[in-house]
Design an enzyme around this catalytic site. Structure first.
Site, PDB file in Angstrom:
ATOM      1  N   HIS A  77       0.842  -1.193   0.000  1.00  0.00           N
ATOM      2  CA  HIS A  77       0.000   0.000   0.000  1.00  0.00           C
ATOM      3  C   HIS A  77       0.878   1.243   0.000  1.00  0.00           C
ATOM      4  CE1 HIS A  77      -3.817  -2.221   1.639  1.00  0.00           C
ATOM      5  NE2 HIS A  77      -3.321  -2.736   0.531  1.00  0.00           N
ATOM      6  N   GLU A  79       1.042   4.062   1.734  1.00  0.00           N
ATOM      7  CA  GLU A  79       1.633   4.612   2.955  1.00  0.00           C
ATOM      8  C   GLU A  79       2.802   3.746   3.437  1.00  0.00           C
ATOM      9  OE1 GLU A  79      -1.370   3.439   2.297  1.00  0.00           O
ATOM     10  OE2 GLU A  79      -2.625   3.429   4.095  1.00  0.00           O
ATOM     11  N   SER A 225     -16.225   6.149 -39.712  1.00  0.00           N
ATOM     12  CA  SER A 225     -15.970   7.083 -38.601  1.00  0.00           C
ATOM     13  C   SER A 225     -14.491   7.440 -38.494  1.00  0.00           C
ATOM     14  CB  SER A 225     -16.459   6.485 -37.284  1.00  0.00           C
ATOM     15  OG  SER A 225     -15.767   5.305 -36.991  1.00  0.00           O
ATOM     16  N   TRP A 227     -11.527   9.508 -40.052  1.00  0.00           N
ATOM     17  CA  TRP A 227     -11.432   9.936 -38.690  1.00  0.00           C
ATOM     18  C   TRP A 227     -12.272  11.177 -38.466  1.00  0.00           C
ATOM     19  CZ3 TRP A 227      -9.457   6.419 -35.750  1.00  0.00           C
ATOM     20  CH2 TRP A 227      -8.457   5.565 -36.236  1.00  0.00           C
ATOM     21  N   ARG A 241      -7.494   5.358 -22.688  1.00  0.00           N
ATOM     22  CA  ARG A 241      -7.449   3.885 -22.639  1.00  0.00           C
ATOM     23  C   ARG A 241      -6.405   3.422 -21.616  1.00  0.00           C
ATOM     24  NH1 ARG A 241      -7.211   2.047 -29.027  1.00  0.00           N
ATOM     25  NH2 ARG A 241      -9.354   2.588 -29.564  1.00  0.00           N
ATOM     26  N   ASP A 257     -15.501  -1.464 -37.686  1.00  0.00           N
ATOM     27  CA  ASP A 257     -14.185  -0.804 -37.677  1.00  0.00           C
ATOM     28  C   ASP A 257     -13.010  -1.764 -37.622  1.00  0.00           C
ATOM     29  OD1 ASP A 257     -15.681   1.447 -37.543  1.00  0.00           O
ATOM     30  OD2 ASP A 257     -15.261   1.888 -35.437  1.00  0.00           O
ATOM     31  N   LEU A 261      -7.949  -1.976 -30.663  1.00  0.00           N
ATOM     32  CA  LEU A 261      -8.242  -1.548 -29.292  1.00  0.00           C
ATOM     33  C   LEU A 261      -7.068  -1.733 -28.322  1.00  0.00           C
ATOM     34  CD1 LEU A 261     -11.956  -2.750 -29.088  1.00  0.00           C
ATOM     35  CD2 LEU A 261     -11.136  -0.399 -29.233  1.00  0.00           C
ATOM     36  N   GLU A 373     -16.218   2.447 -25.271  1.00  0.00           N
ATOM     37  CA  GLU A 373     -15.829   2.978 -26.569  1.00  0.00           C
ATOM     38  C   GLU A 373     -16.629   2.213 -27.624  1.00  0.00           C
ATOM     39  OE1 GLU A 373     -11.541   3.055 -26.968  1.00  0.00           O
ATOM     40  OE2 GLU A 373     -11.702   4.262 -28.780  1.00  0.00           O
ATOM     41  N   GLY A 375     -20.376   2.160 -30.352  1.00  0.00           N
ATOM     42  CA  GLY A 375     -21.183   2.985 -31.232  1.00  0.00           C
ATOM     43  C   GLY A 375     -22.436   3.469 -30.528  1.00  0.00           C
TER      44      GLY A 375
HETATM   45  N1  LIG Z   1     -17.350   8.214 -32.998  1.00  0.00           N
HETATM   46  C1  LIG Z   1     -17.172   7.378 -31.985  1.00  0.00           C
HETATM   47  O1  LIG Z   1     -16.839   7.786 -30.872  1.00  0.00           O
HETATM   48  C2  LIG Z   1     -17.378   5.912 -32.245  1.00  0.00           C
HETATM   49  C3  LIG Z   1     -16.912   4.978 -31.300  1.00  0.00           C
HETATM   50  C4  LIG Z   1     -17.131   3.616 -31.565  1.00  0.00           C
HETATM   51  C5  LIG Z   1     -17.817   3.261 -32.743  1.00  0.00           C
HETATM   52  N2  LIG Z   1     -18.223   4.204 -33.621  1.00  0.00           N
HETATM   53  C6  LIG Z   1     -18.962   3.854 -34.840  1.00  0.00           C
HETATM   54  O2  LIG Z   1     -20.182   3.276 -34.441  1.00  0.00           O
HETATM   55  C7  LIG Z   1     -20.599   2.368 -35.459  1.00  0.00           C
HETATM   56  C8  LIG Z   1     -21.030   1.075 -34.803  1.00  0.00           C
HETATM   57  O3  LIG Z   1     -22.073   1.386 -33.918  1.00  0.00           O
HETATM   58  P1  LIG Z   1     -23.198   0.357 -33.581  1.00  0.00           P
HETATM   59  O4  LIG Z   1     -24.233   1.160 -32.875  1.00  0.00           O
HETATM   60  O5  LIG Z   1     -23.584  -0.401 -34.785  1.00  0.00           O
HETATM   61  O6  LIG Z   1     -22.473  -0.689 -32.644  1.00  0.00           O
HETATM   62  P2  LIG Z   1     -22.096  -0.753 -31.098  1.00  0.00           P
HETATM   63  O7  LIG Z   1     -22.891   0.213 -30.306  1.00  0.00           O
HETATM   64  O8  LIG Z   1     -20.629  -0.677 -30.973  1.00  0.00           O
HETATM   65  O9  LIG Z   1     -22.550  -2.232 -30.753  1.00  0.00           O
HETATM   66  C9  LIG Z   1     -23.923  -2.487 -30.713  1.00  0.00           C
HETATM   67  C10 LIG Z   1     -24.161  -3.934 -30.470  1.00  0.00           C
HETATM   68  O10 LIG Z   1     -23.903  -4.286 -29.102  1.00  0.00           O
HETATM   69  C11 LIG Z   1     -24.640  -5.455 -28.843  1.00  0.00           C
HETATM   70  N3  LIG Z   1     -25.373  -5.411 -27.614  1.00  0.00           N
HETATM   71  C12 LIG Z   1     -25.456  -6.443 -26.739  1.00  0.00           C
HETATM   72  N4  LIG Z   1     -26.289  -6.146 -25.766  1.00  0.00           N
HETATM   73  C13 LIG Z   1     -26.766  -4.908 -25.991  1.00  0.00           C
HETATM   74  C14 LIG Z   1     -27.699  -4.088 -25.304  1.00  0.00           C
HETATM   75  N5  LIG Z   1     -28.291  -4.473 -24.178  1.00  0.00           N
HETATM   76  N6  LIG Z   1     -27.990  -2.881 -25.834  1.00  0.00           N
HETATM   77  C15 LIG Z   1     -27.406  -2.465 -26.959  1.00  0.00           C
HETATM   78  N7  LIG Z   1     -26.517  -3.194 -27.655  1.00  0.00           N
HETATM   79  C16 LIG Z   1     -26.193  -4.427 -27.170  1.00  0.00           C
HETATM   80  C17 LIG Z   1     -25.687  -5.574 -29.939  1.00  0.00           C
HETATM   81  O11 LIG Z   1     -25.323  -6.626 -30.816  1.00  0.00           O
HETATM   82  P3  LIG Z   1     -25.875  -8.101 -30.641  1.00  0.00           P
HETATM   83  O12 LIG Z   1     -27.152  -8.053 -29.881  1.00  0.00           O
HETATM   84  O13 LIG Z   1     -26.016  -8.621 -31.995  1.00  0.00           O
HETATM   85  O14 LIG Z   1     -24.792  -8.765 -29.839  1.00  0.00           O
HETATM   86  C18 LIG Z   1     -25.583  -4.284 -30.683  1.00  0.00           C
HETATM   87  O15 LIG Z   1     -25.899  -4.385 -32.038  1.00  0.00           O
HETATM   88  C19 LIG Z   1     -19.449   2.203 -36.394  1.00  0.00           C
HETATM   89  O16 LIG Z   1     -19.703   2.952 -37.566  1.00  0.00           O
HETATM   90  C20 LIG Z   1     -18.293   2.790 -35.652  1.00  0.00           C
HETATM   91  O17 LIG Z   1     -17.350   3.324 -36.529  1.00  0.00           O
HETATM   92  C21 LIG Z   1     -18.034   5.525 -33.387  1.00  0.00           C
END
Ligand SMILES: NC(=O)c1ccc[n+]([C@@H]2O[C@H](COP(=O)([O-])OP(=O)(O)OC[C@H]3O[C@@H](n4cnc5c(N)ncnc54)[C@H](OP(=O)(O)O)[C@@H]3O)[C@@H](O)[C@H]2O)c1
Length: 457
Positions: A77, A79, A225, A227, A241, A257, A261, A373, A375
């Site tokens: 720890h 301290e 996305s 960039w 991260r 994407d 990660l 991180e 969508g």
């Molecule tokens: N600009 C940014 O900060 C950023 C960051 C990351 C991604 N992106 C972009 O976002 C896009 C992808 O987004 P997305 O919305 O399709 O995917 P996402 O939010 O990354 O993943 C969604 C998936 O998570 C799964 N999931 C499981 N349990 C869930 C729940 N309870 N509620 C919601 N989802 C659940 C579902 O798939 P299943 O049910 O089939 O398992 C759902 O389709 C890409 O174009 C990427 O480039 C942008």
């Protein structure tokens, strides 16, 4: 005691502020030393969970002679390390003036309760968190404080665990030690928020990163996305991260994407600079491709291999995998890939993960501080169900007049039997909107970063 703001150059570039009011020049001596302890503790975010981030300093004759932090779960720890290193420092000074006396030498990493070495009268100890008074993975820190000869202790905040809170302070005071509690309490509360949330809810602290255009899109109408933001903002994301225990993403982002990660820090020198947080994919039906870059990264690594400390894992959280052989193949690829089943929601035609159970599972894996991180689908669902604690919103000075909205009202997945058209948001008005508190804002390259706390409703 008030808790003024301090801007500390020694903090990581992504932690520019330690509290919310005042300036570094207005800090008292005690606040300034405690701010240094907090900054030291921040350096080890990501490596101490499920333990808390803690920093400590020993002051003798008005000088900080030791500044340490808890560095890894199971390690000493803060301290204990600080007292050990202070004794070492004093022993070195004694050795320099009296080469025949080497008996005071104490290894900071090997200090035991049997040491009879003590600090000079007037020595002070600063700790960001109340010292433990019970045996855990290590013996109680109150014991080493009592045997060190320290008579004055400054503590930022009490232990958030109700089983321990106040006991360490009481024990020290009962032994005649003067204890002050509350120095830089607000900053220390922020530092400790992930640990405190874990204790209170058995779920991790979640901070979401969202990068969007000025008109509110996270991907263009082609789904691209990369960039949205510029290089400096993306470097900052790697720093975020680095400080997380794990990155949580959705299968949608992996499929769109194929992100690897990992953490690539180019400009920051931190302890364990190449450490990677674990990666967690919310993937109800286990669709994560074996060929995806993140899977291949872990498939090529054994325990202890890879960058950093090699302890990070890839967890794929599934609900009802339709593809059992895929689960087996992923599990067999490497000891650093694990597919874990969590509950699904019963209220939708096509199941999706039960987010509360998913988060409880993540907490059980030992993660307190998780970066989301993902969508819009997963991020919006997490926000809608009140699971997000903070948002780091990057706003790029770009307009694309269409694409994927950064946030959207969560829609149940469509089933082939009952296709649904998107529904308008139900029952959300300005009166019952999710409210955020802006903590910091700043320019990073051409982009703006807004950091919010999310209020629980
Ligand atoms: N600009 C940014 O900060 C950023 C960051 C990351 C991604 N992106 C972009 O976002 C896009 C992808 O987004 P997305 O919305 O399709 O995917 P996402 O939010 O990354 O993943 C969604 C998936 O998570 C799964 N999931 C499981 N349990 C869930 C729940 N309870 N509620 C919601 N989802 C659940 C579902 O798939 P299943 O049910 O089939 O398992 C759902 O389709 C890409 O174009 C990427 O480039 C942008």
């Amino acid at each position: 005691m008030n808790s003024p703001m301090v801007v500390l150059p020694q903090l990581f570039n992504h932690i520019s502020t330690v509290s919310t009011a005042g300036t570094a020049s207005t800090l008292s001596r005690e606040e300034h030393i405690m701010a240094r302890c907090i900054a030291e503790a921040y350096k080890y975010r990501g490596t101490v969970s499920p333990n808390p981030c803690v920093g400590a300093a020993v002051v003798v004759d008005g000088k900080v002679i030791a500044l340490e932090a808890h560095q890894r779960c199971g390690g000493l720890h803060a301290e204990r390390l600080a007292i050990g290193s202070a004794l070492n420092r004093l022993a070195e000074t004694t050795d320099a003036t009296n080469t025949t006396d080497a008996t005071n030498t104490t290894d900071a990493t090997n200090i035991t309760d049997a040491t009879n070495t003590t600090l000079p009268a007037g020595g002070e100890l600063f700790i960001t968190l109340e010292p433990c008074s019970t045996h855990g993975r290590t013996p109680p820190c109150t014991h080493i404080i009592l045997s060190s000869g320290i008579k004055r202790v400054y503590v930022a905040i009490l232990d958030p665990n109700p089983l321990h809170s106040g006991r360490g302070i009481e024990l020290l005071r009962n032994h005649g030690i003067h204890v002050t509690v509350g120095v830089m309490a607000e900053s220390a509360t922020t530092l400790l928020a992930p640990f405190a949330k874990g204790i209170a809810t058995q779920t991790p602290y979640i901070f979401a990163k969202i990068a969007q255009t000025l008109d509110g899109y996270t991907a263009d109408s082609f789904g691209t996305s990369k960039w949205i933001t510029g290089l400096p903002a993306r470097e900052h994301v790697h720093a975020l991260r680095h400080g997380a225990d794990a990155i949580l993403t959705g299968i949608g982002s992996i499929l769109a994407d194929d992100s690897i990660l990992d953490t690539r820090l180019h400009t920051t020198t931190t302890p364990n600079q190449h450490r990677n947080p674990s990666v967690i994919i919310a993937d109800t039906h286990c669709r994560t491709p074996l060929s995806s870059r993140v899977v291949q990264r872990y498939a090529s690594q054994r325990d202890g291999s890879g960058n950093g400390d090699g302890t990070d894992m890839l967890y794929i959280l599934t609900g009802e995998p339709q593809n059992a052989p895929q689960v087996q193949k992923l599990n067999n690829l490497s000891s650093r890939i694990a597919v874990i089943t969590v509950d699904t929601k019963a209220d939708t035609h096509t199941p999706r993960l039960n987010l509360l159970h998913m988060l409880q599972t993540i907490h059980k894996l030992g993660f307190n501080n998780v970066m989301l991180e993902a969508g819009a689908t997963l991020t919006s669902a997490m926000l809608h169900e009140n699971h997000i604690d903070a948002i780091h919103m990057f706003i790029a000075p770009k307009l694309i007049f269409g694409g994927t909205n950064a946030l959207q009202i969560p829609q149940p997945p469509q089933s082939p039997q009952s296709p649904q058209s998107p529904q308008p948001p139900q029952g959300i008005t300005l009166g019952n909107a999710t409210t955020l508190q802006l903590k910091h804002s700043r320019q990073i390259g051409d982009d703006t970063l807004l950091e919010f706390n999310v209020f629980r409703t």
